[in-house]
Design an enzyme around this catalytic site. Structure first.
Site, PDB file in Angstrom:
ATOM      1  N   SER A  87     -58.103 104.554  34.978  1.00 41.73           N
ATOM      2  CA  SER A  87     -57.935 105.992  35.236  1.00 41.73           C
ATOM      3  C   SER A  87     -58.565 106.509  36.529  1.00 41.73           C
ATOM      4  CB  SER A  87     -58.515 106.778  34.053  1.00 41.73           C
ATOM      5  OG  SER A  87     -59.920 106.632  34.022  1.00 41.73           O
ATOM      6  N   THR A 136     -50.677 112.250  33.466  1.00 43.31           N
ATOM      7  CA  THR A 136     -51.450 113.080  34.392  1.00 43.31           C
ATOM      8  C   THR A 136     -50.547 113.947  35.274  1.00 43.31           C
ATOM      9  OG1 THR A 136     -52.768 112.866  36.425  1.00 43.31           O
ATOM     10  CG2 THR A 136     -51.472 110.984  35.842  1.00 43.31           C
ATOM     11  N   ASP A 137     -51.106 115.045  35.768  1.00 37.37           N
ATOM     12  CA  ASP A 137     -50.337 115.869  36.716  1.00 37.37           C
ATOM     13  C   ASP A 137     -50.240 115.198  38.094  1.00 37.37           C
ATOM     14  OD1 ASP A 137     -52.984 116.176  37.552  1.00 37.37           O
ATOM     15  OD2 ASP A 137     -52.918 118.369  37.670  1.00 37.37           O
ATOM     16  N   GLU A 138     -51.026 114.112  38.305  1.00 38.26           N
ATOM     17  CA  GLU A 138     -51.023 113.465  39.632  1.00 38.26           C
ATOM     18  C   GLU A 138     -49.682 112.815  39.945  1.00 38.26           C
ATOM     19  OE1 GLU A 138     -54.653 111.426  40.652  1.00 38.26           O
ATOM     20  OE2 GLU A 138     -55.813 112.618  39.243  1.00 38.26           O
ATOM     21  N   TYR A 162     -52.980 104.630  41.443  1.00 38.27           N
ATOM     22  CA  TYR A 162     -53.152 105.158  40.070  1.00 38.27           C
ATOM     23  C   TYR A 162     -51.960 106.028  39.672  1.00 38.27           C
ATOM     24  CZ  TYR A 162     -54.645 108.491  36.468  1.00 38.27           C
ATOM     25  OH  TYR A 162     -54.687 109.298  35.354  1.00 38.27           O
ATOM     26  N   LYS A 166     -49.045 105.483  36.791  1.00 38.00           N
ATOM     27  CA  LYS A 166     -48.806 106.425  35.682  1.00 38.00           C
ATOM     28  C   LYS A 166     -47.366 106.942  35.727  1.00 38.00           C
ATOM     29  CE  LYS A 166     -51.351 107.762  32.937  1.00 38.00           C
ATOM     30  NZ  LYS A 166     -51.779 107.228  31.603  1.00 38.00           N
ATOM     31  N   ASN A 191     -56.953 117.657  35.692  1.00 32.21           N
ATOM     32  CA  ASN A 191     -58.275 117.002  35.624  1.00 32.21           C
ATOM     33  C   ASN A 191     -59.103 117.509  34.451  1.00 32.21           C
ATOM     34  OD1 ASN A 191     -57.434 116.617  38.484  1.00 32.21           O
ATOM     35  ND2 ASN A 191     -59.446 115.675  38.640  1.00 32.21           N
TER      36      ASN A 191
HETATM   37  P1  NAD Z   1     -61.158 106.369  30.722  1.00 34.49           P
HETATM   38  O1  NAD Z   1     -61.113 105.484  31.924  1.00 34.49           O
HETATM   39  O2  NAD Z   1     -62.412 107.136  30.424  1.00 34.49           O
HETATM   40  O3  NAD Z   1     -60.847 105.521  29.413  1.00 34.49           O
HETATM   41  C1  NAD Z   1     -59.843 104.556  29.355  1.00 34.49           C
HETATM   42  C2  NAD Z   1     -60.010 103.767  28.063  1.00 34.49           C
HETATM   43  O4  NAD Z   1     -58.940 102.806  28.007  1.00 34.49           O
HETATM   44  C3  NAD Z   1     -61.317 102.975  27.991  1.00 34.49           C
HETATM   45  O5  NAD Z   1     -61.874 103.087  26.710  1.00 34.49           O
HETATM   46  C4  NAD Z   1     -60.884 101.550  28.289  1.00 34.49           C
HETATM   47  O6  NAD Z   1     -61.722 100.566  27.674  1.00 34.49           O
HETATM   48  C5  NAD Z   1     -59.476 101.544  27.704  1.00 34.49           C
HETATM   49  N1  NAD Z   1     -58.633 100.499  28.323  1.00 34.49           N
HETATM   50  C6  NAD Z   1     -58.473 100.253  29.647  1.00 34.49           C
HETATM   51  N2  NAD Z   1     -57.649  99.203  29.822  1.00 34.49           N
HETATM   52  C7  NAD Z   1     -57.261  98.815  28.582  1.00 34.49           C
HETATM   53  C8  NAD Z   1     -56.386  97.798  28.095  1.00 34.49           C
HETATM   54  N3  NAD Z   1     -55.761  96.959  28.934  1.00 34.49           N
HETATM   55  N4  NAD Z   1     -56.200  97.681  26.767  1.00 34.49           N
HETATM   56  C9  NAD Z   1     -56.842  98.516  25.900  1.00 34.49           C
HETATM   57  N5  NAD Z   1     -57.690  99.483  26.296  1.00 34.49           N
HETATM   58  C10 NAD Z   1     -57.885  99.627  27.622  1.00 34.49           C
HETATM   59  O7  NAD Z   1     -59.918 107.327  30.865  1.00 34.49           O
HETATM   60  P2  NAD Z   1     -59.728 108.854  30.437  1.00 34.49           P
HETATM   61  O8  NAD Z   1     -60.235 109.724  31.515  1.00 34.49           O
HETATM   62  O9  NAD Z   1     -60.239 109.011  29.054  1.00 34.49           O
HETATM   63  O10 NAD Z   1     -58.134 108.953  30.457  1.00 34.49           O
HETATM   64  C11 NAD Z   1     -57.367 108.648  29.292  1.00 34.49           C
HETATM   65  C12 NAD Z   1     -55.903 108.852  29.606  1.00 34.49           C
HETATM   66  O11 NAD Z   1     -55.670 110.188  30.001  1.00 34.49           O
HETATM   67  C13 NAD Z   1     -55.373 107.973  30.726  1.00 34.49           C
HETATM   68  O12 NAD Z   1     -54.084 107.534  30.374  1.00 34.49           O
HETATM   69  C14 NAD Z   1     -55.327 108.903  31.920  1.00 34.49           C
HETATM   70  O13 NAD Z   1     -54.307 108.517  32.824  1.00 34.49           O
HETATM   71  C15 NAD Z   1     -54.997 110.220  31.249  1.00 34.49           C
HETATM   72  N6  NAD Z   1     -55.465 111.419  31.949  1.00 34.49           N
HETATM   73  C16 NAD Z   1     -56.774 111.520  32.342  1.00 34.49           C
HETATM   74  C17 NAD Z   1     -57.214 112.681  32.978  1.00 34.49           C
HETATM   75  C18 NAD Z   1     -58.658 112.849  33.392  1.00 34.49           C
HETATM   76  O14 NAD Z   1     -58.985 113.832  34.051  1.00 34.49           O
HETATM   77  N7  NAD Z   1     -59.552 111.968  33.030  1.00 34.49           N
HETATM   78  C19 NAD Z   1     -56.305 113.727  33.231  1.00 34.49           C
HETATM   79  C20 NAD Z   1     -54.970 113.584  32.806  1.00 34.49           C
HETATM   80  C21 NAD Z   1     -54.573 112.425  32.173  1.00 34.49           C
HETATM   81  P1  TYD Z   2     -62.035 112.566  40.583  1.00 33.43           P
HETATM   82  O1  TYD Z   2     -63.026 113.099  39.617  1.00 33.43           O
HETATM   83  O2  TYD Z   2     -62.148 111.139  41.003  1.00 33.43           O
HETATM   84  O3  TYD Z   2     -60.589 112.875  39.965  1.00 33.43           O
HETATM   85  P2  TYD Z   2     -59.103 112.735  40.663  1.00 33.43           P
HETATM   86  O4  TYD Z   2     -59.213 111.889  41.851  1.00 33.43           O
HETATM   87  O5  TYD Z   2     -58.322 112.097  39.573  1.00 33.43           O
HETATM   88  O6  TYD Z   2     -58.672 114.144  40.951  1.00 33.43           O
HETATM   89  O7  TYD Z   2     -62.076 113.450  41.898  1.00 33.43           O
HETATM   90  C1  TYD Z   2     -61.909 114.863  41.837  1.00 33.43           C
HETATM   91  C2  TYD Z   2     -61.939 115.393  43.251  1.00 33.43           C
HETATM   92  O8  TYD Z   2     -63.261 115.215  43.780  1.00 33.43           O
HETATM   93  C3  TYD Z   2     -61.024 114.643  44.184  1.00 33.43           C
HETATM   94  O9  TYD Z   2     -60.470 115.575  45.127  1.00 33.43           O
HETATM   95  C4  TYD Z   2     -61.944 113.654  44.909  1.00 33.43           C
HETATM   96  C5  TYD Z   2     -63.259 114.399  44.958  1.00 33.43           C
HETATM   97  N1  TYD Z   2     -64.481 113.569  44.904  1.00 33.43           N
HETATM   98  C6  TYD Z   2     -65.500 113.757  45.845  1.00 33.43           C
HETATM   99  O10 TYD Z   2     -65.408 114.614  46.752  1.00 33.43           O
HETATM  100  N2  TYD Z   2     -66.632 112.987  45.748  1.00 33.43           N
HETATM  101  C7  TYD Z   2     -66.793 112.027  44.790  1.00 33.43           C
HETATM  102  O11 TYD Z   2     -67.839 111.325  44.770  1.00 33.43           O
HETATM  103  C8  TYD Z   2     -65.734 111.857  43.822  1.00 33.43           C
HETATM  104  C9  TYD Z   2     -65.870 110.822  42.736  1.00 33.43           C
HETATM  105  C10 TYD Z   2     -64.622 112.656  43.915  1.00 33.43           C
END
Ligand code: NAD
Ligand code: TYD
Length: 360
Positions: A87, A136-138, A162, A166, A191
């Site tokens: 992620s 994700t919105d990305e 990434y 996705k 996010n």
């Molecule tokens: P994260 O990185 O915190 O957690 C990912 C989890 O997936 C971990 O527990 C990891 O062990 C598990 N994993 C990774 N590879 C694996 C595999 N091959 N088999 C089984 N398990 C595996 O991620 P997150 O931030 O909790 O994101 C979860 C989902 O939500 C993702 O699909 C991400 O694209 C989506 N998402 C995240 C955000 C965000 O801001 N974090 C926003 C929108 C969508």
């Molecule tokens: P991040 O939390 O990695 O989420 P995403 O890249 O999925 O949006 O980053 C959020 C924003 O913050 C992104 O514009 C990158 C910026 N960023 C920094 O400026 N410094 C940092 O150390 C990190 C991790 C992110």
């Protein structure tokens, strides 16, 4: 009793979702958490649910079709909520391969296993079965005009490895819906922030560094904009889409919490100062002076912003938590869980930090 397979349930959003679901449905549901436990997966996130009779953890890779097939053979699975993914954008820039493997092939494996278990001999699907793909919105790319927003109809335009992985996984889910009438939904969320987020992402990294008096790295000019959603609001949205959404539809989740990165860091610094006791030695460490502008991320998307009109209209969801309230709750959670932070930042995290930030 309805049975959920939650993939990636030991990660940030997955573990929040499992907590949310047990709080809401208690003993009415069963959850099987399938997670490989990569660096991002942490069973400490689920300590308070692990003894429940209606919770099971299975350590498995979502790319392992045998292990995943076995879960479906041994259980009458009603719902799949597919979170498991790599992620972090910065990691994807350094090492794209594992993103394609887990995010694309892993999603294909999950689709195939659910399809094999749920399909009737005539090609229809068993009543009530549903797959929710968490995305994700990305995938929509970067907005340049301040008046634009991401809608479900916005063309896909991913830029990072990434978001490209996705986007590919979303297209596979769309293909299964179109080709087989496979019962699924896709959610594209902005996010997230909140409890249990791994400190490689901006918000927990900033909180942790500020409390240790370490530099707060800001990429580029700090004016990139993200649309921040408190993780519990996301979990609620996922549940509502499954309960009230129309099958085969995509729903965007997020909206109304756009902030520039530099603003986020200032809000965190101000909130930390307000929340820390005068007697706490960490208070003297927290300061704007820690902010350090560093080399920009390659291909850094400028702005993400969701228009949540469809999800509001169709399922009644809207972002409930204002950023300033959500960040205070998050900071308090990190105060109360210093041990959690100490554990996840020991070991490999130090090496990751060196690789990503030294000489940047
Ligand atoms: P994260 O990185 O915190 O957690 C990912 C989890 O997936 C971990 O527990 C990891 O062990 C598990 N994993 C990774 N590879 C694996 C595999 N091959 N088999 C089984 N398990 C595996 O991620 P997150 O931030 O909790 O994101 C979860 C989902 O939500 C993702 O699909 C991400 O694209 C989506 N998402 C995240 C955000 C965000 O801001 N974090 C926003 C929108 C969508
Ligand atoms: P991040 O939390 O990695 O989420 P995403 O890249 O999925 O949006 O980053 C959020 C924003 O913050 C992104 O514009 C990158 C910026 N960023 C920094 O400026 N410094 C940092 O150390 C990190 C991790 C992110």
């Amino acid at each position: 009793m309805r049975t959920y397979v939650v993939t990636g349930g030991a990660g940030f959003i997955g573990s929040n979702y499992i907590h949310y679901m047990f709080n809401k449905y208690n003993d009415e549901i069963r959850i099987i958490n399938v997670d490989k436990l990569t660096y991002a997966g942490n069973l400490e996130n689920l300590k308070d649910v692990e003894k429940r009779e209606n919770y099971t953890f299975v350590k498995a890779d979502v790319c392992d079709s045998e292990a995943i097939g076995k879960i479906f053979e041994e259980n009458d699975v009603d719902r799949v909520v597919h979170f498991a993914a790599e992620s972090h954008v910065d990691r994807s820039i350094k090492n794209p391969d594992v993103f394609v493997k887990t995010n694309v092939l892993g999603t294909l494996t999950m689709l195939n296993a659910a399809k094999a278990a749920w399909e009737n001999p005539d090609g229809t699907f068993k009543e009530g079965k549903k797959f929710l793909h968490v995305s994700t919105d990305e995938v929509y790319g970067s907005l340049s005009n301040p008046e634009d927003f991401f809608y479900e109809t916005t063309p896909y335009d991913p830029h990072s490895p990434y978001s490209a992985s996705k986007a590919s996984s979303d297209f596979l889910v769309k293909a299964y819906m179109d080709t087989y009438k496979f019962p699924a939904n896709i959610t594209n969320c902005s996010n997230n922030y909140g409890p249990y987020q791994f400190p490689e992402k901006l918000i927990p990294l900033t909180i942790n560094n500020a409390l240790h008096g370490k530099d707060l790295p800001i990429y580029g000019d700090g004016k990139n904009i993200r649309d921040w959603l408190y993780v519990e609001d996301h979990c609620k949205g996922i549940d509502l889409v499954q309960e009230k959404g129309r099958l085969f539809e995509t729903y965007n989740i997020g909206g109304h919490n756009e902030r520039e990165n530099i603003r986020i860091v200032h809000i965190i610094i101000d909130t930390l100062k307000e929340e820390l006791d005068d007697s706490d030695p960490r208070k003297a460490l927290v300061s704007d002076k820690l902010i350090k502008y560093v080399t920009d991320r390659k291909g850094h998307d400028r702005r993400y912003a969701i228009a949540p009109d469809k999800i509001r209209k169709e399922v009644g969801w809207y972002p409930e938590t204002k950023f300033e309230d959500g960040i205070r709750k998050t900071i308090r959670w990190y105060f109360d869980h210093q041990e959690w932070m100490d554990h996840v930042t020991s070991g490999n995290y130090q090496k990751y930090y060196e690789d990503m930030y030294s000489n940047r």
